[in-house]
Design an enzyme around this catalytic site. Structure first.
Site, PDB file in Angstrom:
ATOM      1  N   HIS A 262       0.835  -1.207   0.000  1.00  0.00           N
ATOM      2  CA  HIS A 262       0.000   0.000   0.000  1.00  0.00           C
ATOM      3  C   HIS A 262       0.868   1.255   0.000  1.00  0.00           C
ATOM      4  CE1 HIS A 262      -3.374  -2.447   2.092  1.00  0.00           C
ATOM      5  NE2 HIS A 262      -3.818  -2.125   0.903  1.00  0.00           N
TER       6      HIS A 262
ATOM      7  N   CYS B 173      -2.819   0.426   9.992  1.00  0.00           N
ATOM      8  CA  CYS B 173      -3.867  -0.472   9.474  1.00  0.00           C
ATOM      9  C   CYS B 173      -4.903  -0.858  10.512  1.00  0.00           C
ATOM     10  CB  CYS B 173      -3.263  -1.778   8.981  1.00  0.00           C
ATOM     11  SG  CYS B 173      -1.702  -1.625   8.156  1.00  0.00           S
TER      12      CYS B 173
HETATM   13  C1  CIR Z   1      -4.147  -7.646   3.167  1.00  0.00           C
HETATM   14  O1  CIR Z   1      -3.356  -8.128   2.355  1.00  0.00           O
HETATM   15  O2  CIR Z   1      -5.167  -7.057   2.832  1.00  0.00           O
HETATM   16  C2  CIR Z   1      -3.827  -7.808   4.629  1.00  0.00           C
HETATM   17  N1  CIR Z   1      -3.202  -9.079   4.847  1.00  0.00           N
HETATM   18  C3  CIR Z   1      -2.923  -6.705   5.121  1.00  0.00           C
HETATM   19  C4  CIR Z   1      -3.562  -5.363   5.041  1.00  0.00           C
HETATM   20  C5  CIR Z   1      -2.742  -4.312   5.671  1.00  0.00           C
HETATM   21  N2  CIR Z   1      -3.405  -3.070   5.629  1.00  0.00           N
HETATM   22  C6  CIR Z   1      -2.800  -1.901   5.468  1.00  0.00           C
HETATM   23  O3  CIR Z   1      -1.605  -1.837   5.251  1.00  0.00           O
HETATM   24  N3  CIR Z   1      -3.553  -0.823   5.456  1.00  0.00           N
END
Ligand code: CIR
Length: 258
Positions: free
Chosen positions: A162, A249
């Site tokens: 991200h 997150c």
């Molecule tokens: C994903 O791949 O969607 C989750 N395992 C990790 C998301 C992390 N979110 C973020 O960096 N905002």
């Protein structure tokens, strides 16, 4: 002034089955993840926030990463349409919680966007084009936010999941970045603070009202921030890191301008 709120979401028993893009799957200790998440919530409480924790279930492995499901502004909240199909069932409960605080606008197909790709610094909003976030969603965000006085800039995300894996705001004109993962030209006008070269994943820091939350895994970058006079809250985040998550997150901050 009403107390600022941090919306969090419980760690799913299925966290080990999370989506992964740039990191290899390794076993996750769900009990340790829960303990670390409780400490994260306590750090938010210590910083003056009221924590509102949403429930989860075994059908939502990634639900702890609540940031991806919405982007909260003073005037409205945008409910995202997450890029990973498995994460779309996370949206109803988050929308229900946020409806108590903000008018909601929902990203429509074919748009997809994860909140982790949206970096807000004052009235400037950067949206990272990534494996999760596409142009139709960026156009919808521009249409929603432009008339409300925000400038929406799109930028590329490379080498990481991200945009906020690569850059986060320490202040309205100060960014913590990993230069290898951003298009520097997009961030003209900002002062950039580099992560320590030995800590490439350290650019994800959570800006709170009077302090910056950072992961204990990045002590060198933390030292650099301290030397700049920033007050820090250090939390353990080893287990969410195995799920490709970090400190921003795990909450949606509602109630003060970021
Ligand atoms: C994903 O791949 O969607 C989750 N395992 C990790 C998301 C992390 N979110 C973020 O960096 N905002």
């Amino acid at each position: 002034m009403p107390q600022a709120v941090a919306i969090t979401r419980a760690v799913s028993p299925a966290l080990g089955a999370c989506e992964l893009t740039h990191v290899a799957r390794v076993p996750i200790d769900v009990e340790l993840a829960r303990a670390q998440h409780r400490a994260y919530e306590q750090a938010l409480i210590d910083a003056g926030y009221r924590v509102e924790r949403l429930d989860t279930g075994p059908d939502m492995p990634d639900s702890v990463f609540v940031e991806d499901i919405a982007v909260v502004f003073d005037e409205l909240a945008i409910i995202t349409r997450p890029g990973a199909e498995s994460r779309r069932r996370e949206t109803p409960a988050v929308a229900e919680a946020l409806a108590a605080y903000r008018p909601l606008h929902v990203i429509q197909p074919p748009g997809t966007v994860d909140g982790g790709d949206v970096l807000v610094a004052g009235r400037r909003v950067f949206v990272g084009r990534s494996s999760r976030t596409n142009d139709p969603a960026i156009a919808q965000m521009r249409q929603l936010l432009g008339p409300r006085g925000y400038t929406v800039c799109d930028t590329e995300v490379r080498g990481c999941l991200h945009l906020k894996s690569a850059a986060t705001a320490l202040d309205d004109d100060l960014l913590l970045v990993n230069r290898d993962w951003i298009d520097r030209a997009a961030f003209g006008g900002f002062t950039l603070v580099d992560v320590d070269p030995e800590e490439p994943a350290a650019a994800n820091a959570l800006r709170l009202a009077d302090r910056i939350m950072v992961s204990a895994s990045f002590p060198r970058t933390a030292d650099c921030l301290r030397r700049r006079g920033l007050q820090l809250a250090i939390v353990e985040a080893s287990e969410v890191a195995k799920a490709e998550g970090a400190v921003t997150c795990c909450s949606l901050i509602v109630g003060h301008s970021r």
